[in-house]
Design a protein around this motif. Structure first.
Motif, short mmCIF file in Angstrom:
data_model
loop_
_atom_site.label_atom_id
_atom_site.label_comp_id
_atom_site.label_asym_id
_atom_site.label_seq_id
_atom_site.Cartn_x
_atom_site.Cartn_y
_atom_site.Cartn_z
N ALA A 181 0.88 -1.11 -0.09
CA ALA A 181 -0.08 0.16 0.11
C ALA A 181 0.92 1.47 0.06
CB ALA A 181 -1.16 -0.21 1.15
N ALA A 182 1.94 1.25 0.78
CA ALA A 182 2.92 2.44 0.74
C ALA A 182 3.67 2.58 -0.73
CB ALA A 182 4.02 2.24 1.90
N ALA A 183 4.00 1.58 -1.06
CA ALA A 183 4.55 1.63 -2.47
C ALA A 183 3.50 2.35 -3.54
CB ALA A 183 4.80 0.29 -3.05
N ARG A 184 2.29 1.84 -3.51
CA ARG A 184 1.19 2.28 -4.32
C ARG A 184 1.09 3.99 -3.92
NH1 ARG A 184 -1.04 -2.55 -3.25
NH2 ARG A 184 -2.54 -1.59 -1.72
N TRP A 185 1.05 4.37 -2.84
CA TRP A 185 0.75 5.73 -2.30
C TRP A 185 2.08 6.65 -2.77
CZ3 TRP A 185 2.92 9.19 1.36
CH2 TRP A 185 2.39 10.51 1.27
N PHE A 186 3.31 6.10 -2.81
CA PHE A 186 4.38 6.91 -2.99
C PHE A 186 4.46 6.95 -4.45
CE2 PHE A 186 6.82 4.97 0.73
CZ PHE A 186 6.72 6.10 1.51
N GLN A 187 4.03 6.08 -5.40
CA GLN A 187 3.79 6.10 -6.74
C GLN A 187 2.88 7.41 -7.17
OE1 GLN A 187 3.21 2.28 -8.77
NE2 GLN A 187 4.70 1.63 -7.18
N ASP A 188 1.91 7.43 -6.49
CA ASP A 188 0.87 8.60 -6.57
C ASP A 188 1.38 9.81 -6.32
OD1 ASP A 188 -1.05 6.56 -7.47
OD2 ASP A 188 -2.07 6.35 -5.30
N GLN A 189 2.03 9.88 -5.23
CA GLN A 189 2.76 11.29 -4.67
C GLN A 189 3.60 11.62 -5.96
OE1 GLN A 189 0.89 12.50 -2.29
NE2 GLN A 189 0.29 10.39 -2.62
#
Length: 612
Positions: free
Chosen positions: A118-126
Motif C-alpha cells: 500500500a505504501a509503494a502505491r501511495w508513493f507512486q501516486d505522490q
C-alpha cells in the motif's frame, strides 16, 4: 508450532534441492536443470525436473510440484516439522523454539506485506501528483524514462511528518512502525513518517513482494540514501536489490552484475542490461554471495571507480575467497576515472559499458592487489612482506585444493615479477658484477669438480624431493652456474615447480635425463656423494634439511668467490707494498673460508649414512 516466512525462505535458500533429491533418485544434468524418471508415477521417459536456482521440482507427466520441504513430506512421508528439522540440521540452522505467539507473528507478517504494498502505491501516486514535480524533474535530468519508472515502481515521499501515516491509518500505527514506515519516538510522542522529501525506490524480495524502501534525497541533505530498518520482512544482509527481476535475466545472459547503487541498476536495465543487482549500502555479505552463486558460478562485480568503490571490491574479494567452493569465483570490472555505471551508460550507452565489462579482472588479481597495497616492492623487505601476506591469503581457505591452486598462482606471479631474473643481461652478468674487469671466474680444476658434484647432487635431490624447491628457490635462482647443462636443469626445476607444483614421474624423468641420471627408482644417481636425499626414499625431513643447507652453502661460497675475485683484481691493479700485504692476507682468508664451505658440503654427503 508456527514458523516465520523468513525462516522458511532461508531454509529453502540454504538447501540444494538436487543434492536432497539425488539421495534417492538418479538425476541427470541437463543444462542448468536435472532430469529423472518421476518417482511419483511410473514412466519410461524422464519428465521429472529439478531446478536448483528456482528451488523446486516439477513433473510434466503427473504435475507433481514442490520445494525441499514438500519433497520430504510427499516423497518420504515426513510430518512437516520433521522435514523442517531435518533440512535445518543439514543447513546448520536452529529451528526456533515453540512460541505461542509465533502464529500471531506469522499472520502479522502478512499484514506487514500488505502495508508495504500500500505504501509503494501511495508513493507512486505522490510522484505523479503536485508534490512530485521536483522528483520528476530529477528523474528526467537523470534520463530515467517513464516506462522505467513504472517497471521499478519508483515513487516520492513528500516532505511531511504525517502524510503517509494519515494515508495508511487503516493499518494502525504499530504495524507501520513494525514495517519501518513510521518512527516511534521514545518519549511517547506520536509516530511520524520515516521517509520525507525523498525519491522512493521499492526493495522487493525474490518473489517480487515489497519488503523495504530506499529513499534518495532530492536536492541537498544527509543522508543521501536512507534505507528501511531491518524488520520481520527485511534482512539487509541477505537481500539484493532487483534480484526478483535480475535472476531470470541472469539465467538467460549467463551472468549477473553487481553494482553499488539503485540508480546504477536502473540505468543498466534501461539500457537493456537487466541482469544487475546491488547490495544495500553495505559490504557484500556471505549470504548475498551465496544467492549470487546460486544464479551463476562467477558473478561480475562492477563497483565505482573511486577509492571507496575499489576498497569495497577488495573486501568482497577477500570475503568471496573464504566462502567459495571449487568452481565458484568472482570477476571484477574497473570503471575509469572514478565513474559509476550510471555515468558510463549516460555518456556512451550500453556499448560503452559492455566495452569496459569485456575485460574483467580475476579474483586472484584482486587478492594480489589487496596484499600488495601499501608495500614498497622495490626492496627485499617489501617483497618478503608481500610473500607473507599472500601465503596468509591462500591459507585462509579451508578447502585444500583451492588453497593450493591460489598459492601456486601467487607464486607464479611473484616469480614472474620478481623471481627467476638473475639480475642482469642475457649473458649471465649480475648488475655488472658477473666477471668484473678480469672476465668470468675460473676455479682450480679440483675445486670446480667438487663444487659441480655438489651442485649436480642438489639438482638431482630437488627433482626427487620437489617439496624442497620452494624453500630454496631464491638462493638457487641466484647461483651463477658455468655449466650450461646444469644451468638449464636449474631453470627447468624452478619453472616446473611454479607451473606444475606436484611434479609427476614424467617431469622428474625429463629433468633427470637432462642430467644423464637414472630415473627416480634408482637413487644411486651421484655415487661420488652419499647424501641422504639420494639414498633414502622415506626420510623427507632429513632430505629437505640437507638440500636447504647445501644450497645455502653454495650461495655463501659464491659470495666468497666473488669477493675473492675482486681482491685478486685489486692485487693486479695496485702493486704498492703498503696494500699488498693486507690484500694478500684477505685473499688467503677468503680462499680458506671458501674451501671450508665446500669441505662442509662434502662432509654432509659423507655423514652417518656412509658409516652404517
Amino acid at each position: 508450532m508456527a514458523l516465520s516466512p523468513q525462516f522458511l525462505d532461508e531454509l529453502r535458500d540454504r538447501t540444494t534441492l538436487s543434492t536432497l533429491i539425488g539421495r534417492t533418485v538418479k538425476l541427470t544434468r541437463k543444462g542448468r536443470e536435472y532430469s529423472a524418471c518421476c518417482p511419483f508415477h511410473q514412466e519410461k521417459t524422464p519428465s521429472f525436473y529439478v531446478n536448483d536456482e528456482k528451488g523446486f521440482y516439477h513433473c510434466f507427466g503427473c504435475s507433481a510440484h514442490g520445494d525441499a520441504i514438500k519433497w520430504l513430506t510427499e516423497a518420504r512421508g515426513l510430518p512437516f516439522m520433521d522435514a523442517v528439522k531435518e533440512l535445518a540440521a543439514t543447513a546448520g540452522m536452529e529451528v526456533p523454539a515453540p512460541d505461542p505467539r509465533a502464529a500471531a507473528r506469522a499472520e502479522r507478517a502478512v499484514g506487514l506485506t500488505d502495508a508495504m504494498e500500500a505504501a509503494a502505491r501511495w508513493f507512486q501516486d505522490q510522484l505523479a501528483g503536485i508534490d512530485g514535480s521536483e522528483a520528476r524533474a530529477y528523474l528526467e535530468k537523470r534520463g530515467i524514462a517513464a516506462a522505467t519508472i513504472k517497471a521499478f515502481g519508483i515513487g516520492f515521499a513528500p516532505d511531511s511528518r504525517g502524510k503517509l501515516r494519515k494515508a495508511l491509518d487503516g493499518f494502525g500505527d504499530q504495524m507501520l512502525v513494525d514495517c519501518g514506515l513510521l518512527i516511534a519516538p521514545e518519549d511517547s510522542r506520536e509516530p511520524y513518517d520515516r521517509f520525507r522529501g525523498r525519491l522512493m525506490i521499492p526493495i522487493r524480495d525474490q518473489r517480487g513482494r515489497t519488503i523495504a524502501f530506499g529513499g534518495r534525497i532530492i536536492g541537498q541533505g544527509e543522508p543521501k540514501y536512507l534505507n528501511s530498518p531491518e524488520t520481520a520482512l527485511f534482512d539487509k544482509g541477505r537481500t539484493l536489490y532487483n534480484l526478483d527481476r535480475a535472476a531470470p535475466a541472469a539465467r538467460r545472459a549467463g551472468r549477473v552484475i553487481v553494482v553499488e547503487g539503485y540508480l546504477d541498476v536502473i540505468a543498466l536495465a534501461q539500457a537493456g542490461i537487466d541482469e544487475a543487482v546491488a547490495p544495500l549500502g553495505t559490504a557484500l555479505t556471505e549470504a548475498q554471495l551465496e544467492r549470487l552463486w546460486k544464479i551463476v558460478d562467477v558473478p561480475t562485480l562492477c563497483f565505482d571507480g573511486d577509492n571507496a568503490g575499489q576498497k569495497a571490491a577488495m573486501r568482497a574479494a577477500e570475503r568471496a575467497y573464504a566462502a567459495m567452493v571449487p568452481g565458484q569465483s568472482l570477476r571484477f570490472v574497473s570503471l575509469p576515472g572514478g565513474k559509476d555505471p550510471d555515468d558510463v551508460i549516460r555518456e556512451g550507452g550500453a556499448a560503452a559499458f559492455e566495452a569496459v565489462a569485456a575485460t574483467p579482472r580475476l579474483l586472484v588479481d584482486l587478492l594480489w592487489e589487496t596484499a600488495a597495497a601499501g608495500l614498497d616492492l622495490a626492496g627485499p623487505d617489501g617483497r618478503a612482506a608481500l610473500r607473507h601476506r599472500l601465503d596468509e591469503v591462500a591459507n585462509a581457505h579451508t578447502v585444500r585444493v583451492i588453497a593450493e591452486e591460489y598459492r601456486r598462482a601467487f607464486r607464479d606471479r611473484f616469480y614472474q615479477d620478481f623471481g627467476w631474473k638473475r639480475g642482469g643481461d642475457r649473458d649471465g652478468n649480475r648488475d655488472g658484477r658477473g666477471g668484473g674487469a678480469g672476465g668470468p671466474r675460473r676455479l682450480p680444476p679440483g675445486q670446480r669438480a667438487v663444487e659441480e658434484a655438489v651442485l649436480r647432487a642438489v639438482l638431482v635431490g630437488l627433482a626427487l624431493w620437489p617439496r624442497a624447491i620452494a624453500a630454496v628457490a631464491e638462493p638457487l635462482s641466484d647461483l651463477l652456474i658455468d655449466d650450461p647443462q646444469l644451468s638449464e636443469v636449474r631453470d627447468e626445476l624452478l619453472s616446473t615447480a611454479i607451473t606444475r607444483p606436484t611434479l609427476d614421474d614424467g617431469a622428474l624423468r625429463s629433468i633427470l635425463d637432462m642430467l644423464r641420471m637414472p630415473p627416480k627408482g634408482d637413487r644411486g644417481a651421484a655415487p661420488e656423494l652419499g647424501y641422504a636425499f639420494l639414498k633414502s626414499a622415506d626420510d623427507s625431513e632429513s632430505a629437505e634439511y640437507q638440500l636447504r643447507e647445501l644450497v645455502e652453502l653454495l650461495a655463501r661460497e659464491q659470495a666468497l668467490t666473488q669477493e675473492f675475485e675482486r681482491v685478486a683484481q685489486r692485487l693486479i691493479e695496485d702493486l704498492s707494498p703498503s696494500n699488498y700485504e693486507a690484500l694478500e692476507s684477505r685473499r688467503q682468508a677468503l680462499r680458506e673460508a671458501r674451501a671450508a664451505l665446500l669441505g662442509r658440503a662434502y662432509e654432509i654427503g659423507s655423514g652417518p649414512e656412509e658409516q652404517v
